[in-house]
Structures are given as C-alpha cells and as structure tokens.
Design an enzyme around this catalytic site. Structure first.
Site, PDB file in Angstrom:
ATOM      1  N   GLU A  57      11.963  -1.423  16.789  1.00  0.00           N
ATOM      2  CA  GLU A  57      12.345  -0.436  15.635  1.00  0.00           C
ATOM      3  C   GLU A  57      13.451   0.431  15.845  1.00  0.00           C
ATOM      4  OE1 GLU A  57      10.752  -0.400  12.429  1.00  0.00           O
ATOM      5  OE2 GLU A  57      10.354  -2.441  13.310  1.00  0.00           O
TER       6      GLU A  57
ATOM      7  N   ARG B 281      10.448   7.870  -2.748  1.00  0.00           N
ATOM      8  CA  ARG B 281      11.726   8.175  -3.146  1.00  0.00           C
ATOM      9  C   ARG B 281      11.962   7.614  -4.503  1.00  0.00           C
ATOM     10  NH1 ARG B 281      14.877   5.397   1.398  1.00  0.00           N
ATOM     11  NH2 ARG B 281      16.692   5.804  -0.024  1.00  0.00           N
TER      12      ARG B 281
ATOM     13  N   LYS C 253       5.038   2.013  -6.785  1.00  0.00           N
ATOM     14  CA  LYS C 253       6.561   1.357  -6.419  1.00  0.00           C
ATOM     15  C   LYS C 253       6.527  -0.172  -6.991  1.00  0.00           C
ATOM     16  CE  LYS C 253       8.561   0.544  -2.559  1.00  0.00           C
ATOM     17  NZ  LYS C 253       9.296   1.332  -1.289  1.00  0.00           N
TER      18      LYS C 253
ATOM     19  N   ASN D 242       2.269  -7.601 -43.893  1.00  0.00           N
ATOM     20  CA  ASN D 242       1.170  -8.055 -43.401  1.00  0.00           C
ATOM     21  C   ASN D 242      -0.002  -7.205 -42.911  1.00  0.00           C
ATOM     22  OD1 ASN D 242       2.826  -6.862 -41.442  1.00  0.00           O
ATOM     23  ND2 ASN D 242       2.364  -8.128 -40.031  1.00  0.00           N
TER      24      ASN D 242
ATOM     25  N   THR E  63       2.678  -1.048   9.254  1.00  0.00           N
ATOM     26  CA  THR E  63       2.610  -2.388   8.606  1.00  0.00           C
ATOM     27  C   THR E  63       1.672  -3.262   9.243  1.00  0.00           C
ATOM     28  OG1 THR E  63       4.607  -2.767   9.866  1.00  0.00           O
ATOM     29  CG2 THR E  63       5.181  -2.341   7.574  1.00  0.00           C
TER      30      THR E  63
ATOM     31  N   ARG F 285       7.632  -8.410 -61.750  1.00  0.00           N
ATOM     32  CA  ARG F 285       8.339  -7.320 -61.688  1.00  0.00           C
ATOM     33  C   ARG F 285       8.411  -6.778 -63.097  1.00  0.00           C
ATOM     34  NH1 ARG F 285      13.630 -11.231 -60.899  1.00  0.00           N
ATOM     35  NH2 ARG F 285      13.907 -11.314 -63.163  1.00  0.00           N
TER      36      ARG F 285
ATOM     37  N   ALA G  45       0.738  -1.379   0.057  1.00  0.00           N
ATOM     38  CA  ALA G  45       0.071   0.167   0.013  1.00  0.00           C
ATOM     39  C   ALA G  45       0.946   1.268   0.031  1.00  0.00           C
ATOM     40  CB  ALA G  45      -1.075  -0.121   1.310  1.00  0.00           C
TER      41      ALA G  45
HETATM   42  C1  UD1 Z   1       9.833  -2.511   8.050  1.00  0.00           C
HETATM   43  C2  UD1 Z   1      10.186  -3.235   9.585  1.00  0.00           C
HETATM   44  C3  UD1 Z   1      11.594  -3.074   9.949  1.00  0.00           C
HETATM   45  C4  UD1 Z   1      12.374  -3.907   8.992  1.00  0.00           C
HETATM   46  C5  UD1 Z   1      12.288  -3.430   7.643  1.00  0.00           C
HETATM   47  C6  UD1 Z   1      12.799  -4.383   6.744  1.00  0.00           C
HETATM   48  C7  UD1 Z   1       7.994  -2.338  10.611  1.00  0.00           C
HETATM   49  C8  UD1 Z   1       7.338  -1.698  11.539  1.00  0.00           C
HETATM   50  N1  UD1 Z   1       9.252  -2.417  10.533  1.00  0.00           N
HETATM   51  O1  UD1 Z   1      10.445  -1.167   8.354  1.00  0.00           O
HETATM   52  O2  UD1 Z   1      11.390  -3.747  11.313  1.00  0.00           O
HETATM   53  O3  UD1 Z   1      13.522  -4.137   9.511  1.00  0.00           O
HETATM   54  O4  UD1 Z   1      10.876  -3.313   7.128  1.00  0.00           O
HETATM   55  O5  UD1 Z   1      12.888  -3.821   5.492  1.00  0.00           O
HETATM   56  O6  UD1 Z   1       7.383  -3.508  10.297  1.00  0.00           O
HETATM   57  N2  UD1 Z   1       3.036  -0.791   4.112  1.00  0.00           N
HETATM   58  C9  UD1 Z   1       1.722  -0.725   3.776  1.00  0.00           C
HETATM   59  N3  UD1 Z   1       0.992   0.098   4.505  1.00  0.00           N
HETATM   60  C10 UD1 Z   1       1.629   0.754   5.703  1.00  0.00           C
HETATM   61  C11 UD1 Z   1       2.914   0.730   5.748  1.00  0.00           C
HETATM   62  C12 UD1 Z   1       3.765   0.013   4.924  1.00  0.00           C
HETATM   63  O7  UD1 Z   1       1.411  -1.333   2.883  1.00  0.00           O
HETATM   64  O8  UD1 Z   1       0.852   1.450   6.418  1.00  0.00           O
HETATM   65  C13 UD1 Z   1       3.932  -1.595   3.190  1.00  0.00           C
HETATM   66  C14 UD1 Z   1       4.997  -0.763   2.446  1.00  0.00           C
HETATM   67  O9  UD1 Z   1       4.499  -0.532   0.989  1.00  0.00           O
HETATM   68  C15 UD1 Z   1       6.277  -1.693   2.206  1.00  0.00           C
HETATM   69  C16 UD1 Z   1       6.313  -2.488   3.493  1.00  0.00           C
HETATM   70  O10 UD1 Z   1       4.927  -2.414   4.042  1.00  0.00           O
HETATM   71  O11 UD1 Z   1       6.075  -2.434   1.156  1.00  0.00           O
HETATM   72  C17 UD1 Z   1       7.332  -2.057   4.598  1.00  0.00           C
HETATM   73  O12 UD1 Z   1       6.881  -0.721   4.994  1.00  0.00           O
HETATM   74  P1  UD1 Z   1       7.983   0.373   5.282  1.00  0.00           P
HETATM   75  O13 UD1 Z   1       7.429   1.412   5.768  1.00  0.00           O
HETATM   76  O14 UD1 Z   1       9.094   0.302   4.127  1.00  0.00           O
HETATM   77  O15 UD1 Z   1       8.658  -0.567   6.719  1.00  0.00           O
HETATM   78  P2  UD1 Z   1      10.247  -0.046   7.203  1.00  0.00           P
HETATM   79  O16 UD1 Z   1      10.153   1.159   7.986  1.00  0.00           O
HETATM   80  O17 UD1 Z   1      11.175  -0.398   6.049  1.00  0.00           O
END
Ligand code: UD1
Ligand code: CA
Length: 446
Positions: free
Chosen positions: A152, A15, A22, A366, A81, A420, A10
């Site tokens: 975290e 970035r 993405k 074609n 997440t 031809r 989601a």
């Molecule tokens: C997360 C982990 C972290 C881990 C890291 C590994 C959590 C809180 N943290 O952090 O411990 O080391 O990944 O890469 O889980 N997403 C949603 N909805 C949301 C938030 C995120 O669908 O509300 C999806 C994002 O699109 C992405 C994934 O979840 O694909 C990870 O989210 P992201 O915000 O990148 O987590 P990190 O901060 O990297």
C-alpha cells in the site's frame, strides 16, 4: 470452471457528501453497483455476493431489484478490504470454482478484462495497470508478470513508490485458496486495517503462484467524489457513443447525445443532436430520432420518426413507420403501424390502430384523479384537432371526431362524432360591439 463474484460495497463514501450510499449513485441511469456487476457479464457467475455496510438495506434492495438471486452479507464495521472480502466466507468457502473480488465503486472494468483475470491459471491473479508515480495506489512488486507482494502507498518505501505498476483491487483465486489466504490477513500496517492486498505476499510465502494481468488505467478508475462521478459519466458516455458509431448508428453531434447503460440501437438509425435516453430503450433499424427528444422504457420500430421535441415515456410502443411529432408525449401506449401523432398531443394508456391520424392538440384524458383508464382508437381513424378523449372510451375503425370535441362515449366504426357547442353567427355584430367599446373609452378621457 464455475465462477462467483464478491463485490465490496460497505464503505461510506464520505467524499460524496451524500445521504445516498456511494454505490447507489448513478451513471448512465444505473447505480455504480450495477455497473460493477456488469463487469461479470462474460464470466456468467453462478453466485454473486455483495458485502454491504453503510446504507446496507438500500444497497441490498437495489441489488435484489436488479437480480433476486444476488446474495448480500453485512460487514458491520469497516475494518479494511481484506476483512470485507472475508465476510463472504460463510457463503462461498465451499464453492467449487473461482471467485473474483471487485470494488462496488469501480464501474469501468470491462467484461473481457475480468474474463482474462479469471482465465489466468495462477493460484492468485491480480489485475494491475500502469499509472503515474504521483498516484497513491497500492504498488505491485513484480518481476515481469510474477507477483511477489502488494505494498500500500502508505506503507511503501521511496523505491516502491517509484514503481508504476499499480493494484486495481480486482483479484481472483479458487474459493478455498482465497478464503484460506484471507484467514491469514492481519492489521499490522500503517493504516491498522485488514488489507486484501496482503494475500499476495501470503500466497508467495506458501509457495503458491501469483500473477499480474494488466489493463488500462481508465478501466480501474474508482468513484470517490461528485467530480469523479461526473468524470465516470463522461467516460461511460464516450465509450457507449463510440460503440454506437461502430455499430452503424449516425450521431450528428455525438457529444450531445446521452445514452443509458442498456440502450440498444439498430444500424442505420439517425440520431439528431440533444437526444436523451433513459433506461430501457430499444430503437430498431432505420428509425430517426430528431433533435431534443427524450426517451425511456420504450420501443421504436423500423422506419419510425420521433421528434423534434418528443417525449416517449415507459410503455410507449411505436410500430413500424409511425410518426410522433413535436411536443407530443406518449406513455404506456401502443401506436400501430403507420399511425401519426404529429403535434402537441398527450397519448397515455392508449391503443392507436394502424394508419390512424391523431390531430394536433389531442389529449387522452386518462386519469380521473384516482384511477387510470384506457383509450382505444381503431384502424384508419381520424381524430380531429383538439379532441379530448375522456377514458375509458373507444373510437372505432375509420371513425372520425370533429375538431374540439370532448368525447365521453364510444364512437362506432365509420361514425362521425361531434361533441362541441354549435356555432352561432351574428352578422355585423363584431363591428357594432367594437364601435360601442371605443366610444366608452373616448368618453372616459374627457
Ligand atoms: C484499494 C487497494 C489499493 C488499490 C486501490 C485501487 C487495499 C488495501 N487497497 O485502496 O491497493 O490501489 O484500492 O483503487 O485493498 N470496502 C469495504 N469495507 C472496508 C473497506 C473498504 O467494503 O472495510 C470497500 C469500499 O467500499 C470500496 C472498496 O472496498 O468499494 C475499496 O476500498 P477503499 O478504502 O476505497 O480502498 P483504497 O484505499 O482505495
Ligand atoms: Ca478507493
């Protein structure tokens, strides 16, 4: 035990600086999302649920185009997440089996790694890896493989930040356990988000077992920027090339060959430098792909030779021992056994019979500007150089066309078609003409 996948997709991916969600950015010809789905290959999930948000319609369309059985659920606000994973509850809470949570932007998790996570018999299993302490991953607080909590980076103390065992984001539990843990997640933390990672501590508080399964850091690398995407592509290519070499494919200059996520190549195939594969290519044993050829959506049978500088587009079917030479384009065409198209030709929407020879510069015309039409060439036919085959048209078995012909009506088997202008030759006229032209030029100088 039955298995299900939840893929979190989601997030916005700010970035990436892109209008495209993405998870739809591609590596090796397939969206990141499809690579994440491929991690589930060895556990053959009964159900797959993708949590969508930003660009949800496009993500849903791409997922269902890949597999119509994939389900999606919307997370309308990105609250973390844990909140994202919980969106799958209405679909999977009563699922009688284990669910794994994966991230849609993490394309390198190997199928055998996810299988190891699923086979672990703890109530909750988390995939971890060792990384440099300067990284900002969540930290796994564990004794051996016994997981106590996930902290975290933002919330971690100095001591916790010194821990090198990190969270990949991949977790697995029985469905009822997973959703009951997710129900208890709150947003009381540094980011004010509902963290998926909080479920480790909640499980321990409830007296459940939580374990860490480890993998290499390379498998857990996510994509957050274009630079990450380029690095992910390079990592994928390196892995797939090594796989090909292992299977008995000769790559003269492996670093210059670009493979697709689904490229299939048989043993004893030789691939010269700078060959590029789009999706959907199968090459059988003993074929040769010469330098600078581009292939997609095609099939190359045993002993065929393609290129240098050939282009095989979707629907090109090369039978055994065929030859497709330099600057030849083949699209949606079956080239039967032993047939040759050696130089500078376009063969599209066509059927070429066995052992036929298509002369240099032949074009199947074609497209009439509105519709596409088919060209059929029989077996053992000889198409003279620079023949235009204006489709729909059929040239029979063992028929010939004269060089430079524009063939607009069918040629029966065994016939020779000449289409031809007839040549006229005027003795001495060339010299006379040149003399006259030179005289004109000389008179203008005076
Ligand atoms: C997360 C982990 C972290 C881990 C890291 C590994 C959590 C809180 N943290 O952090 O411990 O080391 O990944 O890469 O889980 N997403 C949603 N909805 C949301 C938030 C995120 O669908 O509300 C999806 C994002 O699109 C992405 C994934 O979840 O694909 C990870 O989210 P992201 O915000 O990148 O987590 P990190 O901060 O990297
Ligand atoms: Ca991330």
């Amino acid at each position: 035990m039955k298995t299900a996948l939840i893929i979190l997709a989601a997030g916005k991916g700010t970035r990436m600086q892109s209008d495209l969600p993405k998870v739809l950015h591609q590596i090796a010809g397939a969206p990141l999302l499809i690579h994440a789905l491929a991690s589930g290959r060895d556990i053959t999930p009964e159900r797959t649920v993708i949590v969508t948000g930003h660009g949800g319609e496009a993500v849903t369309a791409a997922a269902q185009d890949h597999d119509p059985d994939i389900e999606t659920v919307e997370q309308s606000e990105q609250l973390g997440t844990g909140h994202a994973a919980a969106q799958a509850a209405p679909l999977l809470r009563d699922f009688d089996g284990k669910v794994a949570v994966l991230f849609g932007d993490t394309p390198h998790i190997q199928p055998e790694t996810l299988a190891r996570v699923m086979e672990n018999d703890a109530d909750l299993t988390v995939l971890g890896f060792h990384a440099d302490p300067s990284t900002r991953y969540g930290r796994l607080i564990a004794a051996g493989d016994d997981l106590q909590a996930i902290v975290e980076w933002k919330d971690a103390s100095e001591d916790q930040r010194a821990v090198t065992l990190c969270n990949s984001g991949v977790m697995a539990a029985r469905a009822e356990v997973m959703f009951s843990l997710l129900d208890a997640v709150d947003d009381d933390n540094a980011a004010g988000e509902f963290y998926l990672t909080q479920i480790a501590a909640i499980a321990r508080d409830r007296g459940m077992t939580a374990k860490v399964v480890e993998c290499e850091e390379a498998e857990t690398l996510g994509v957050n920027s274009r630079a990450d995407l380029a690095a992910a592509e390079a990592a994928f290519q390196a892995r797939k090339r090594a796989e090909m070499l292992e299977l008995g494919v000769t790559l003269q200059a492996p670093d210059t060959v670009i493979l697709a996520y689904d490229t299939v190549i048989g043993r004893d195939v030789t691939i010269e430098p700078n060959v590029v594969f789009g999706p959907g290519v199968t090459v059988e044993t003993g074929a040769t792909l010469r330098a600078f050829s581009h292939l997609e959506g095609c099939h190359v049978a045993r002993g065929a030779v393609v290129g240098p500088y050939a282009r095989l587009r979707p629907g090109a079917e090369l039978a055994e021992d065929t030859k497709i030479g330099n600057f030849v384009e083949v699209k949606n065409a079956q080239i039967a056994e032993g047939a040759k198209v050696n130089h500078l030709s376009y063969v599209g929407d066509a059927t070429i019979g066995a052992r036929s020879n298509i002369g240099a510069g032949t074009i199947t015309c074609n497209y009439d500007g509105v519709m596409k039409h088919h060209t059929t060439v029989g077996e053992g036919a000889f198409i003279g150089s620079n023949t235009m085959l204006v489709a729909p048209v059929t040239v029979g078995d063992e028929a010939m066309t004269a060089s430079g012909s524009v063939i607009t009506s069918d040629v029966p088997e065994g016939a020779l078609a000449v289409a031809r202008a007839r040549q006229e030759t005027k003795p001495g006229l060339a010299r006379k003409l040149m003399a006259r032209l030179r005289a004109i030029k000389a008179s203008r100088k005076d």
